[in-house]
Design a protein around this motif. Structure first.
Motif, PDB file in Angstrom:
ATOM      1  N   ARG A  48       0.952  -1.315  -0.327  1.00 33.92           N
ATOM      2  CA  ARG A  48       0.251  -0.532   0.092  1.00 33.92           C
ATOM      3  C   ARG A  48       0.845   1.337   0.181  1.00 33.92           C
ATOM      4  NH1 ARG A  48      -4.796  -1.050   4.431  1.00 33.92           N
ATOM      5  NH2 ARG A  48      -5.387  -3.056   3.746  1.00 33.92           N
ATOM      6  N   VAL A  49       2.317   1.060   0.777  1.00 34.21           N
ATOM      7  CA  VAL A  49       2.735   1.627   0.313  1.00 34.21           C
ATOM      8  C   VAL A  49       3.548   2.811  -1.013  1.00 34.21           C
ATOM      9  CG1 VAL A  49       5.865   3.186   1.147  1.00 34.21           C
ATOM     10  CG2 VAL A  49       3.370   1.568   2.694  1.00 34.21           C
ATOM     11  N   ASP A  50       3.462   1.509  -1.585  1.00 36.28           N
ATOM     12  CA  ASP A  50       4.073   2.046  -3.008  1.00 36.28           C
ATOM     13  C   ASP A  50       2.341   2.751  -3.909  1.00 36.28           C
ATOM     14  OD1 ASP A  50       6.683   0.908  -3.319  1.00 36.28           O
ATOM     15  OD2 ASP A  50       6.806  -0.117  -3.881  1.00 36.28           O
ATOM     16  N   THR A  51       1.555   1.944  -3.629  1.00 33.41           N
ATOM     17  CA  THR A  51       0.609   2.345  -3.646  1.00 33.41           C
ATOM     18  C   THR A  51       0.116   3.967  -3.812  1.00 33.41           C
ATOM     19  OG1 THR A  51      -0.556   0.049  -4.184  1.00 33.41           O
ATOM     20  CG2 THR A  51      -1.575   1.911  -4.102  1.00 33.41           C
ATOM     21  N   GLU A  52       0.368   4.694  -3.055  1.00 32.97           N
ATOM     22  CA  GLU A  52      -0.246   5.663  -2.201  1.00 32.97           C
ATOM     23  C   GLU A  52       0.755   6.694  -3.043  1.00 32.97           C
ATOM     24  OE1 GLU A  52      -2.055   9.308  -0.926  1.00 32.97           O
ATOM     25  OE2 GLU A  52      -2.530   7.102  -1.057  1.00 32.97           O
ATOM     26  N   ILE A  53       2.242   6.396  -3.025  1.00 31.21           N
ATOM     27  CA  ILE A  53       3.326   7.028  -3.312  1.00 31.21           C
ATOM     28  C   ILE A  53       3.616   6.966  -4.513  1.00 31.21           C
ATOM     29  CG2 ILE A  53       5.875   7.770  -2.856  1.00 31.21           C
ATOM     30  CD1 ILE A  53       6.354   6.711  -0.067  1.00 31.21           C
ATOM     31  N   ASP A  54       3.717   6.101  -5.188  1.00 30.62           N
ATOM     32  CA  ASP A  54       3.687   5.912  -6.967  1.00 30.62           C
ATOM     33  C   ASP A  54       2.463   7.394  -7.133  1.00 30.62           C
ATOM     34  OD1 ASP A  54       5.404   4.183  -6.166  1.00 30.62           O
ATOM     35  OD2 ASP A  54       4.600   2.188  -8.025  1.00 30.62           O
ATOM     36  N   LYS A  55       0.757   7.122  -7.006  1.00 28.13           N
ATOM     37  CA  LYS A  55       0.548   7.891  -7.577  1.00 28.13           C
ATOM     38  C   LYS A  55       0.587  10.337  -7.207  1.00 28.13           C
ATOM     39  CE  LYS A  55      -3.134   8.205  -4.069  1.00 28.13           C
ATOM     40  NZ  LYS A  55      -4.339   7.452  -4.137  1.00 28.13           N
ATOM     41  N   ARG A  56       1.684   9.184  -6.498  1.00 23.82           N
ATOM     42  CA  ARG A  56       2.213  11.232  -6.124  1.00 23.82           C
ATOM     43  C   ARG A  56       3.173  10.685  -6.726  1.00 23.82           C
ATOM     44  NH1 ARG A  56       0.390  13.039   0.293  1.00 23.82           N
ATOM     45  NH2 ARG A  56      -1.152  11.319   0.502  1.00 23.82           N
ATOM     46  N   LEU A  57       3.684  10.503  -7.351  1.00 23.42           N
ATOM     47  CA  LEU A  57       5.010  10.617  -7.887  1.00 23.42           C
ATOM     48  C   LEU A  57       4.367  10.615  -9.697  1.00 23.42           C
ATOM     49  CD1 LEU A  57       7.237   7.093  -6.653  1.00 23.42           C
ATOM     50  CD2 LEU A  57       7.602  10.670  -6.557  1.00 23.42           C
ATOM     51  N   GLU A  58       3.536  10.429  -9.275  1.00 25.21           N
ATOM     52  CA  GLU A  58       2.700  10.416 -10.935  1.00 25.21           C
ATOM     53  C   GLU A  58       2.394  11.267 -11.148  1.00 25.21           C
ATOM     54  OE1 GLU A  58       0.259   6.682 -11.610  1.00 25.21           O
ATOM     55  OE2 GLU A  58       1.932   5.557 -11.251  1.00 25.21           O
ATOM     56  N   ALA A  59       1.782  12.211  -9.911  1.00 26.19           N
ATOM     57  CA  ALA A  59       1.024  13.630 -10.022  1.00 26.19           C
ATOM     58  C   ALA A  59       2.552  14.571 -10.759  1.00 26.19           C
ATOM     59  CB  ALA A  59       0.068  13.422  -9.147  1.00 26.19           C
ATOM     60  N   ILE A  60       3.356  14.024  -9.964  1.00 27.55           N
ATOM     61  CA  ILE A  60       4.422  14.687  -9.875  1.00 27.55           C
ATOM     62  C   ILE A  60       5.357  15.044 -12.007  1.00 27.55           C
ATOM     63  CG2 ILE A  60       6.723  15.853  -9.198  1.00 27.55           C
ATOM     64  CD1 ILE A  60       5.547  14.558  -6.219  1.00 27.55           C
ATOM     65  N   GLY A  61       5.748  14.116 -11.501  1.00 24.99           N
ATOM     66  CA  GLY A  61       6.106  13.225 -13.078  1.00 24.99           C
ATOM     67  C   GLY A  61       7.119  13.411 -13.324  1.00 24.99           C
ATOM     68  N   GLY A  62       7.733  14.129 -14.706  1.00 25.21           N
ATOM     69  CA  GLY A  62       9.170  13.827 -14.934  1.00 25.21           C
ATOM     70  C   GLY A  62       9.968  13.368 -14.803  1.00 25.21           C
ATOM     71  N   SER A  63      10.997  13.411 -13.482  1.00 24.75           N
ATOM     72  CA  SER A  63      12.931  12.239 -13.180  1.00 24.75           C
ATOM     73  C   SER A  63      11.487  11.381 -12.030  1.00 24.75           C
ATOM     74  CB  SER A  63      13.721  13.206 -12.459  1.00 24.75           C
ATOM     75  OG  SER A  63      13.313  14.193 -11.678  1.00 24.75           O
ATOM     76  N   ALA A  64      10.150  12.174 -10.685  1.00 23.63           N
ATOM     77  CA  ALA A  64      10.418  11.448 -10.478  1.00 23.63           C
ATOM     78  C   ALA A  64       9.410  10.099 -10.225  1.00 23.63           C
ATOM     79  CB  ALA A  64       8.559  12.588  -9.260  1.00 23.63           C
ATOM     80  N   LEU A  65       9.599  10.326 -11.624  1.00 22.58           N
ATOM     81  CA  LEU A  65       8.771   8.599 -12.256  1.00 22.58           C
ATOM     82  C   LEU A  65       9.669   7.799 -11.845  1.00 22.58           C
ATOM     83  CD1 LEU A  65       6.894   9.760 -15.297  1.00 22.58           C
ATOM     84  CD2 LEU A  65       5.697   9.192 -13.238  1.00 22.58           C
ATOM     85  N   GLU A  66      11.068   7.871 -11.848  1.00 21.94           N
ATOM     86  CA  GLU A  66      11.894   6.503 -11.793  1.00 21.94           C
ATOM     87  C   GLU A  66      12.267   6.748 -10.662  1.00 21.94           C
ATOM     88  OE1 GLU A  66      15.920   8.528 -12.978  1.00 21.94           O
ATOM     89  OE2 GLU A  66      14.941   9.199 -14.530  1.00 21.94           O
ATOM     90  N   LEU A  67      11.221   6.876  -9.381  1.00 24.19           N
ATOM     91  CA  LEU A  67      11.065   6.464  -8.492  1.00 24.19           C
ATOM     92  C   LEU A  67       9.867   5.674  -7.990  1.00 24.19           C
ATOM     93  CD1 LEU A  67      12.262   9.733  -7.102  1.00 24.19           C
ATOM     94  CD2 LEU A  67      13.451   7.461  -6.311  1.00 24.19           C
ATOM     95  N   ARG A  68       9.491   5.315  -8.858  1.00 23.98           N
ATOM     96  CA  ARG A  68       8.426   4.420  -8.438  1.00 23.98           C
ATOM     97  C   ARG A  68       8.302   3.511  -8.457  1.00 23.98           C
ATOM     98  NH1 ARG A  68       4.702   5.017 -14.231  1.00 23.98           N
ATOM     99  NH2 ARG A  68       7.009   5.193 -14.939  1.00 23.98           N
ATOM    100  N   GLY A  69       7.472   2.574  -7.505  1.00 21.40           N
ATOM    101  CA  GLY A  69       7.686   0.619  -7.096  1.00 21.40           C
ATOM    102  C   GLY A  69       9.333   1.255  -6.019  1.00 21.40           C
ATOM    103  N   LYS A  70       9.725   1.836  -5.279  1.00 16.79           N
ATOM    104  CA  LYS A  70      10.609   1.264  -4.632  1.00 16.79           C
ATOM    105  C   LYS A  70      10.596   1.927  -3.105  1.00 16.79           C
ATOM    106  CE  LYS A  70      14.428   2.531  -8.972  1.00 16.79           C
ATOM    107  NZ  LYS A  70      14.816   3.491  -8.902  1.00 16.79           N
ATOM    108  N   ALA A  71       9.991   2.885  -2.734  1.00 19.01           N
ATOM    109  CA  ALA A  71       9.103   3.568  -1.886  1.00 19.01           C
ATOM    110  C   ALA A  71       9.228   2.385  -0.718  1.00 19.01           C
ATOM    111  CB  ALA A  71       8.364   4.043  -1.600  1.00 19.01           C
ATOM    112  N   ALA A  72       8.715   1.426  -1.178  1.00 20.49           N
ATOM    113  CA  ALA A  72       7.654   0.488  -0.230  1.00 20.49           C
ATOM    114  C   ALA A  72       8.862  -0.592   0.023  1.00 20.49           C
ATOM    115  CB  ALA A  72       6.659  -0.618  -0.695  1.00 20.49           C
TER     116      ALA A  72
END
Length: 368
Positions: A206-230
C-alpha cells in the motif's frame, strides 16, 4: 522441481497465509498448505471473513443454529469467527509445539470500529483471548495512537498480540516501545514472559500504491522512483527493529524469557501488474521475520520466486537515499502515512459492515 517456498523457510522467513475460511479448514486445504507449502501461520482480518461468509456454504448449519436461538448479528459474527480461529489454532497446534510457540499462530482482529477507543479495544482483546482460549492465538490490535496504549495493556494481561496497520517507521518505533512496556508490566503482574508472543505487521504494497500515485502526479524524473518506496520503508523498519532489540531495555526482558516481537511483512500481494508478482517477498528475505501472503502470492513464489540470501540487512543507507529522493521530489511523506492509516481503518470498517450485513441476511434467510 525446486522447492522455492522451502528455500524461503530455510532462509529464516516464516511463511504465513493471509486467509482463513471454514471451507479451507474443513476440506483439509489448510493442512495441505502446512504439509506441502511450508505454511506455519495464518492471519485474518474483517475483509477475509466478509469474503468467506459471502461465498461459503460451510457456514449454513451454524447460521441456522444461531438463527433458531435468536442470536443477534453481533453475537453471530463473534461465534462464527471465533469457531474458525479455534479450529485454525487446533490445526496449527503441532507447528506451535514444534517451534516452541514461535509459529503456529492464528490472528483474530478486534472490532475495527474500536480503532480509536483505547479502553474498548482492551476489553475486546481480553474477551477474544478468553473466547478463543488457545495459547497460539494472536489478537490483532491496530497501531493507531489510541491503539498503542491498548497494545501495552493487553500484553500486560498476558495476551499475545499482532499489531496491525503499521505504515511508518516512526509509528513502528512507538509499537516496539509499547511492546517493551507491555512486557515490563506483564512481568510486574506475575506473567511468564516466555508465554507471551507478538508480531508487528508492517504494511508494504500500500506504501508503493500511495507514493507511486503522488510521483505520477509530479511527473518528470520523479517517475524513476516508482516501485521503490515500499521496500525502502521496510528496510528502514528492519534497521529500527535491530536497534531496539539490541538495546539494554530489551536485554533485561530477554533475560526473563521474553521473545522478540518479530517484524511481519503484511500487504505483500503486488497491486501494480507492472511489478514482479513476488516483489514484496523476494526483496524482504531476512531471518527472524514473517511474510504473510495471499494464496495468489504464495503460489506465485512457489512457481518462480527467488531466494538470493538476505536482501534486507545492511541496506538502511541505500533505503534512506530512496526516501530522501522521494521527499525531495515533492512527496509529503507524513501525509502519505496519515492517509494510509486512515484508509486502512476505513477499509476494515467497511468490511466489518459488509460482514454484519452478510450475516444478518443469512440469519434472516435461515428464519424464513
Amino acid at each position: 522441481m525446486t522447492d522455492r517456498l522451502g528455500a524461503l523457510a530455510a532462509a529464516g522467513v516464516s511463511i504465513w497465509l493471509d486467509d482463513l475460511s471454514r471451507e479451507r479448514l474443513n476440506s483439509g486445504n489448510l493442512q495441505s498448505l502446512i504439509t506441502d507449502k511450508h505454511v506455519v501461520g495464518v492471519t485474518t482480518n474483517p475483509t477475509i471473513f466478509a469474503n468467506a461468509l459471502a461465498n461459503g456454504a460451510a457456514y449454513d448449519a451454524q447460521v441456522r443454529e444461531l438463527a433458531s436461538r435468536g442470536a443477534s448479528v453481533e453475537d453471530a459474527v463473534r461465534e462464527i469467527t471465533v469457531a474458525d480461529v479455534q479450529q485454525g489454532c487446533d490445526v496449527f497446534s503441532g507447528t506451535w509445539e514444534a517451534t516452541g510457540g514461535i509459529d503456529g499462530r492464528v490472528s483474530l482482529e478486534v472490532d475495527p470500529r474500536l480503532a480509536h477507543d483505547t479502553e474498548k479495544t482492551v476489553a475486546e482483546a481480553l474477551d477474544l483471548w478468553k473466547a478463543v482460549d488457545r495459547p497460539n492465538l494472536l489478537v490483532k490490535i491496530p497501531a493507531t495512537k489510541e491503539g498503542l496504549p491498548a497494545i501495552t495493556q493487553a500484553l500486560a494481561e498476558g495476551v499475545s498480540v499482532n499489531v496491525t496497520l503499521i505504515f511508518s517507521v516512526e509509528r513502528y518505533r512507538d509499537v516496539m516501545n509499547a511492546y517493551l512496556e507491555g512486557l515490563e508490566r506483564a512481568a510486574a503482574n506475575g506473567h511468564n514472559l516466555s508465554g507471551i508472543a507478538s508480531v508487528a505487521s508492517f504494511f508494504v504494497s500500500r506504501v508503493d500504491t500511495e507514493i507511486d500515485k503522488r510521483l505520477e502526479a509530479i511527473g518528470g524524473s520523479a517517475l524513476e522512483l516508482r516501485g521503490k518506496a515500499a521496500i525502502a520503508n521496510s528496510v528502514l523498519a528492519y534497521a529500527a527493529y535491530q536497534e531496539i532489540f539490541s538495546g539494554e531495555r530489551w536485554k533485561k526482558l530477554e533475560a526473563q524469557g521474553a521473545k522478540v516481537q518479530r517484524p511481519l511483512w503484511a500487504s505483500t500481494g503486488v497491486k501494480n501488474p507492472a511489478y514482479p508478482d513476488t516483489l514484496y517477498v523476494s526483496e524482504l528475505v531476512v531471518a527472524g521475520t514473517v511474510n504473510t501472503m495471499p494464496e495468489k502470492t504464495l503460489d506465485a513464489f512457489a512457481d518462480h520466486g527467488e531466494v538470493r540470501g538476505d536482501t534486507v540487512t545492511g541496506r538502511a543507507d541505500e533505503a534512506q537515499r530512496v526516501f530522501d529522493a522521494v521527499a525531495d521530489a515533492g512527496v509529503d511523506l507524513t501525509d502519505v502515512f496519515l492517509t494510509l492509516e486512515k484508509e486502512g481503518v476505513e477499509k476494515f470498517d467497511k468490511s466489518w459492515a459488509e460482514l454484519l450485513e452478510t450475516v444478518q441476511g443469512q440469519l434472516d434467510g435461515a428464519k424464513s
